[in-house]
Design a protein around this motif. Structure first.
Motif, mmCIF file in Angstrom:
data_model
loop_
_atom_site.group_PDB
_atom_site.id
_atom_site.type_symbol
_atom_site.label_atom_id
_atom_site.label_comp_id
_atom_site.label_asym_id
_atom_site.label_seq_id
_atom_site.Cartn_x
_atom_site.Cartn_y
_atom_site.Cartn_z
ATOM 1 N N UNK A 195 0.865 -1.244 -0.179
ATOM 2 C CA UNK A 195 -0.114 -0.046 0.018
ATOM 3 C C UNK A 195 0.846 1.216 -0.061
ATOM 4 N N UNK A 196 1.749 1.288 0.919
ATOM 5 C CA UNK A 196 2.632 2.398 0.828
ATOM 6 C C UNK A 196 3.546 2.649 -0.385
ATOM 7 N N UNK A 197 4.109 1.512 -0.958
ATOM 8 C CA UNK A 197 5.101 1.548 -2.099
ATOM 9 C C UNK A 197 4.121 2.159 -3.182
ATOM 10 N N UNK A 198 2.749 1.732 -3.516
ATOM 11 C CA UNK A 198 1.974 2.030 -4.396
ATOM 12 C C UNK A 198 1.647 3.488 -4.399
ATOM 13 N N UNK A 199 1.603 4.125 -3.067
ATOM 14 C CA UNK A 199 1.021 5.316 -3.099
ATOM 15 C C UNK A 199 2.475 6.126 -3.354
ATOM 16 N N UNK A 200 3.617 5.748 -2.819
ATOM 17 C CA UNK A 200 4.659 6.516 -3.375
ATOM 18 C C UNK A 200 4.930 6.629 -4.875
ATOM 19 N N UNK A 201 4.504 5.546 -5.662
ATOM 20 C CA UNK A 201 4.429 5.448 -7.052
ATOM 21 C C UNK A 201 6.016 5.399 -7.789
ATOM 22 N N UNK A 202 6.777 4.611 -6.745
ATOM 23 C CA UNK A 202 8.384 4.685 -7.672
ATOM 24 C C UNK A 202 8.807 3.254 -7.326
ATOM 25 N N UNK A 203 7.969 2.498 -7.595
ATOM 26 C CA UNK A 203 8.318 0.820 -7.216
ATOM 27 C C UNK A 203 8.745 0.482 -5.898
ATOM 28 N N UNK A 204 9.317 -0.745 -5.844
ATOM 29 C CA UNK A 204 9.730 -1.293 -4.418
ATOM 30 C C UNK A 204 10.318 -2.573 -4.561
#
Length: 297
Positions: A120-129
């Motif tokens: 959820x957090x990585x998708x919100x950041x929008x820069x992968x992970x």
């Protein structure tokens, strides 16, 4: 910026230290507050950045707290290593509901809740992970006395494959590592116990173990973690990757290996007639092979 669950000791500590050495800031999680704090302090003493966040993984609240701590301390979350685990080994007819539920809650649900919060957090950041799950040979092949653990680790491998598809569009890679090392958990596996005891008494692990069996120290397994978190592994996802001792491996996915056909469908009698000469001619083995010294082979 990374979160490592179960990062206070053993493999988890090796993973946290390897990430910190590669330049990551790390949230060290462990159920034991002092152990988490000790590992975080050891990383800081070597010039790294780390904070301790004690919690028993398994609940959504614990997972969200770990992600929130990473964001509060370091501004974002780039890597999750879902490593926390426990053992309650018993054969099937002696395993209690609590034995089963405890292991499933920590390994399987803990991995799920932490990965969900991280995704959820990585998708919100929008820069992968990068999401790294921790499996086991027991989950790939089964292991005597480990119904709960093997089931959880098999589920973790399946989740890695599933999440790699679901999170591909968000450029989040998901892999399962299959480590083999001398830890408190492998102490409970009789075939490895004598070698672990000898190593702790100052004897080196024999070459047939390090190379042939891929069994070594926790530090031997650590390099895979920063690799999977690096740009060099942006195209690596949905894989079960083994590491231990001197050995690096790629595990196969379950797949059909033998097929037979009966026009109009099968009856029990037809299966019995065909089994040993078709589909069942070469049955698959189970269990973790016992290490054998060269002279015993």
């Amino acid at each position: 910026m990374a979160v490592v669950t179960g990062g206070g000791r053993g493999l988890g500590r090796a993973y946290a230290e390897a990430l910190a050495a590669a330049g990551a800031s790390v949230v060290v999680n462990d159920v034991d507050r002092d152990t988490a704090a000790e590992t975080a302090a050891a990383i800081a003493e070597k010039g790294g950045r780390a904070v301790a966040e004690p919690a028993a993984v398994g609940t959504a609240e614990a997972a969200e707290r770990l992600v929130a701590r990473a964001v509060a301390e370091f501004g974002r979350l780039d890597v999750l290593v879902a490593n926390a685990g426990v053992l309650r080994d018993r054969v099937l007819w002696k395993m209690t509901d609590d034995d089963f539920d405890t292991v499933i809650a920590v390994h399987l649900k803990g991995t799920f809740t932490c990965a969900r919060a991280a995704a959820i957090r990585m998708r919100e950041q929008g820069e992968g992970g990068t999401i790294i799950l921790v499996g086991s040979p027991a989950g790939q092949r089964g292991n005597f006395g480990q119904t709960n653990y093997a089931a959880a680790k098999a589920g973790i491998a399946a989740m890695a494959r599933t999440w790699s598809m679901e999170l591909a569009r968000a450029r989040i890679t998901v892999n399962a590592v299959i480590p083999v090392a001398a830890t408190a958990m492998t102490d409970t596996i009789p075939v490895f116990a004598p070698y672990i005891e000898a190593m702790r008494n100052g004897e080196p692990l024999p070459a047939f173990l390090r190379a042939g069996e891929g069994f070594g120290t926790v530090e031997d397994c650590a390099a895979l973690i920063p690799f999977l978190a690096s740009d060099a592994a942006r195209d690596v996802t949905g894989q079960c990757i083994g590491i231990g001792g001197d050995k690096l491996t790629l595990w196969s996915h379950p797949q059909e290996i033998s097929t037979a056909f009966a026009h109009g469908g099968w009856t029990p009698e037809a299966i019995a007639d065909a089994w040993h000469t078709s589909v069942g001619a070469e049955p698959q083995s189970v269990g973790i092979p016992a290490p054998r010294a060269p002279e015993a082979r």
